[in-house]
Scaffold this active site. Structure first.
Site, PDB file in Angstrom:
ATOM      1  N   CYS A  14       0.862  -1.172   0.000  1.00  0.00           N
ATOM      2  CA  CYS A  14       0.000   0.000   0.000  1.00  0.00           C
ATOM      3  C   CYS A  14       0.903   1.227   0.000  1.00  0.00           C
ATOM      4  CB  CYS A  14      -0.886  -0.021   1.248  1.00  0.00           C
ATOM      5  SG  CYS A  14      -2.059   1.346   1.383  1.00  0.00           S
ATOM      6  N   HIS A  15       0.367   2.392  -0.392  1.00  0.00           N
ATOM      7  CA  HIS A  15       1.200   3.596  -0.398  1.00  0.00           C
ATOM      8  C   HIS A  15       0.752   4.625   0.639  1.00  0.00           C
ATOM      9  CE1 HIS A  15      -1.544   4.111  -4.119  1.00  0.00           C
ATOM     10  NE2 HIS A  15      -2.194   4.544  -3.065  1.00  0.00           N
TER      11      HIS A  15
END
Length: 458
Positions: free
Chosen positions: A176-177
């Site tokens: 995920c970012h």
């Protein structure tokens, strides 16, 4: 004298037809002189979108002045044969399915924003996504046992738990970012050069927390808390700053997401009006308000996804007709960075989603946690978090029960486990009784029967 040819790994992007997301990974691969010599396969079930992805890859290569010919296929087994790294970036179902996951709970009074991680919408998104992810995993076990599955598809925690439990040899990590984007926001808000920022983030995906936040050896939390009194910042992230005010730490996902993971912000209209109103609308020519989802506006993700579809199609068309330039700047995504760290045996610290198994002792061992990991030639080694604040563990425990039950239901085709998962959701608990939750769950099963495992049929 004969020399052995260097071993080249195979990198596969599953869902490459989305193009825009795949473009980030292609840029990251092609700007790396070593990785771009490895075998790259682009796979998508839509031949037209796949052709666009190949064309964009060619434009990136041309701009870099290199030759690059990825293998492209609509056949999953062909794509995964002999792979070392598989990055999943596809979307399961349609926007109409997403609408149903919002509309049906809203009819019962459960107000959602994104519904991709938790809540009734998030659990059912997990069911339709895992139907496809399980197929990817099974083919990987047959065609590339021992390979890495680097999954970007939400709901991250529920998917990671289910995939990790089913995997036999495949190594699963969720990416995920949120951490990268939030750390950059904090650097901007506090006036800190990003390269000087030092942080420790851990917890559950979309509800990890900045446990340590420093620059030049100084604690940055006083500067971040000062933003509570800066309306131009506070009003953009009201829910997150309220979590900071009351729990002492800042979470790593937007206010819109966080508002639907807790029972405090969406249980009454006055709370929604106070904490989830968009004070900074940014409406484009198509009527899409691009700040609505991050602020927490009800059902905003459906509108945003429609807008993204329009914008992405225009962007791709611009690349292909030459009216738009491709930016070659590296992305902040961990996917290719992880592959580079393993292939080159160069240490990388990355916040990844993995099975807990004691990494955060106060959370269940069978849940998924997002923790700092060391990545190098030896693979991915998750880090243990000592002294995770108990008030944060209590918040995260409110999420992980639903995620564990949802994953178990997906693995077993168990309707009752899915009902229990939704009944464990904090937002749902704040609005409905058990009979209402059961009726809502049954209605969702009926509406989404075409895109979930047929074992769930009555």
């Amino acid at each position: 004298m004969q020399f052995m040819e260097a071993f080249m790994s195979k990198i596969v992007l599953v869902g490459a037809g989305g193009v825009i997301f795949a473009q980030n990974f292609l840029k990251d691969i092609l700007t790396d002189p070593e990785l771009r010599t490895h075998e790259v396969t682009l796979m998508d079930i839509d031949a037209g979108r796949l052709a666009n992805a190949v064309a964009v890859a060619g434009l990136i290569a041309a701009k870099l002045g290199i030759r690059f010919t990825p293998h492209a296929t609509t056949d999953l087994r062909e794509a995964l044969n002999g792979a070392n790294y598989v990055i999943t970036i596809f979307r399961s179902g349609t926007i109409r399915h997403q609408e149903l996951e919002y509309e049906i709970p809203m009819k019962y009074g459960v107000d959602q924003v994104v519904s991709d991680t938790l809540g009734p919408g998030g659990i059912f998104r997990g069911l339709r996504t895992l139907k496809d992810l399980f197929e990817v995993l099974e083919v990987m076990e047959q065609e590339c046992p021992g390979a890495y599955l680097l999954n970007y598809v939400n709901p991250m925690s529920m998917n990671t738990i289910a995939l990790s439990r089913r995997a036999r040899t495949v190594r699963v990590a969720g990416l995920c970012h949120s951490v990268q984007h939030t750390s950059r926001q904090i650097a901007e808000w506090t006036g800190t050069p990003y390269e000087k920022l030092r942080f420790l983030a851990a917890g559950v995906n979309h509800m990890a927390f900045l446990l340590k936040l420093e620059a030049d050896g100084q604690d940055l939390y006083p500067k971040l808390r000062a933003c509570l009194d800066r309306p131009e910042i506070y009003k953009k992230e009201k829910v997150r700053f309220e979590i900071l005010r009351h729990f002492g730490y800042f979470p790593t996902e937007s206010s819109g997401h966080n508002s639907e993971y807790l029972p405090y912000f969406r249980k009454r209209q006055d709370l929604i009006d106070r904490f989830c109103r968009n004070d900074f609308p940014e409406v484009d020519e198509n009527g899409i308000d691009w700040n609505s989802m991050s602020a927490g506006v009800s059902g905003a993700s459906v509108q945003i996804c429609r807008g993204l579809q329009i914008r992405n199609e225009k962007q791709i068309a611009g690349y292909l007709d030459g009216s738009r330039e491709i930016d070659l700047a590296s992305s902040v995504e961990y996917g290719v960075q992880i592959i580079a760290a393993i292939e080159k045996n160069r240490p990388l610290a990355a916040n990844l989603n993995v099975m807990n198994r004691g990494l955060i002792a106060t959370l269940p061992p069978e849940c998924c946690v997002e923790v700092p990991c060391l990545v190098d030639g030896g693979g991915i080694v998750p880090g243990r978090i000592e002294d995770f604040p108990e008030q944060l563990a209590a918040i995260d425990r409110g999420m992980v029960g639903a995620q564990i039950l949802g994953a178990q239901g997906a693995l077993d085709g168990d309707r009752r486990a899915i009902f229990h998962a939704i009944a464990a959701d904090p937002n749902t608990q704040s609005k409905l009784g058990l009979d209402e939750i059961r009726s809502m769950t049954d209605e969702l099963f009926d509406a989404l029967a075409d895109v979930i495992d047929p074992r769930f049929s009555r």
